[in-house]
Write a protein that holds these residues in place. Structure first.
Motif, PDB file in Angstrom:
ATOM      1  N   TRP A 123       2.259   1.718  -3.848  1.00 11.99           N
ATOM      2  CA  TRP A 123       1.109   1.462  -5.112  1.00 11.99           C
ATOM      3  C   TRP A 123       1.562   1.473  -6.580  1.00 11.99           C
ATOM      4  O   TRP A 123       1.269   0.743  -7.339  1.00 11.99           O
ATOM      5  N   LEU A 166       0.886  -1.281  -0.043  1.00 12.89           N
ATOM      6  CA  LEU A 166       0.156   0.041  -0.037  1.00 12.89           C
ATOM      7  C   LEU A 166       0.706   1.351   0.152  1.00 12.89           C
ATOM      8  O   LEU A 166       0.521   2.429  -0.439  1.00 12.89           O
ATOM      9  N   SER A 216      -9.220   0.863 -10.708  1.00 13.57           N
ATOM     10  CA  SER A 216      -9.193   0.344  -9.068  1.00 13.57           C
ATOM     11  C   SER A 216     -10.696   0.415  -8.640  1.00 13.57           C
ATOM     12  O   SER A 216     -11.311   1.496  -8.752  1.00 13.57           O
TER      13      SER A 216
END
Length: 231
Positions: free
Chosen positions: A113, A110, A224
């Protein structure tokens, strides 16, 4: 004289020297796409004029991305391509993917990314079939397994909720990122994509397994589901 791929000799030393000098002086950005492939092929089959072959490959596979992602058998069907020259292309692609994957593996996903997106696009954006993979993360969001779950037809690959969750249990995953590609090029999620993702999220909740995102990769970009507010 014949070269390793069975073609006649060619005296292109002067032209290749110019390409080499351009590369040395100005870097890869100074070379056109066909010149990059031309020079790469020249290393594998040095006694042949590889410029026409490079252009033919880029036409056949719609650019460098498509060429790098093409499978061995597809490239072999292009006249003039033998095992030596195909291997040169595939080893470059494998090296690129290894480099990009290492960038992902070294940091919490995370927090890196863009590195993840770069890796996934390089690997999946130009595939001719739909492929499903699941990224398994630990409690620190470090990648513990990048698992290829299967390939489908040109427009569909099955994602089975039970199988995804079972593998997460087997691996001790704390979180998942689902990924698949759309060979059509468009990364927009379908109704089925959204429905299956929500099923996996609900199944994971019962076992404290989070689903961070479902990323769809296409040659036109990525999507996403988390960023679209679909999860």
């Amino acid at each position: 004289m014949a070269d390793s791929d069975g073609k006649a000799s060619h005296d292109g030393a002067g032209h290749r020297a110019r390409l080499r000098r351009k590369l040395a002086d100005s870097g890869g950005d100074a070379l056109h796409d066909h010149e990059l492939i031309e020079y790469l092929l020249a290393l594998a089959i040095p006694r042949r004029d590889t410029k026409p072959l490079a252009k033919a490959l880029l036409r056949e596979f719609n650019g460098i991305g498509g060429l790098m992602a093409a499978d061995w058998q597809a490239i072999a069907r292009v006249p003039g391509m033998g095992d030596t020259s195909i291997a040169a292309i595939k080893i470059v692609h494998a090296t690129l993917l290894r480099l990009l994957r290492n960038e992902v593996a070294e940091k919490p996903v995370l927090a890196s990314w863009q590195a993840l997106l770069d890796y996934l696009r390089a690997d999946m954006a130009y595939l001719g079939v739909e492929r499903v993979r699941v990224l398994h993360l630990n409690s620190r969001n470090m990648l513990i397994r990048d698992e290829h779950m299967g390939d489908g037809s040109i427009d569909q690959a099955a994602i089975y909720t039970r199988e995804v969750i079972r593998r997460a249990i087997d691996l001790g995953s704390a979180a998942l990122i689902l990924v698949h590609n759309h060979p059509s090029g468009s990364p927009e999620p379908s109704r089925q994509d959204i429905e299956v993702t929500r099923q996996i999220i609900e199944a994971g909740k019962r076992l404290n397994i989070s689903v961070h995102d479902h990323i769809i990769i296409g040659s036109h970009g990525h999507s996403s589901m988390r960023a679209k507010g679909l999860l």
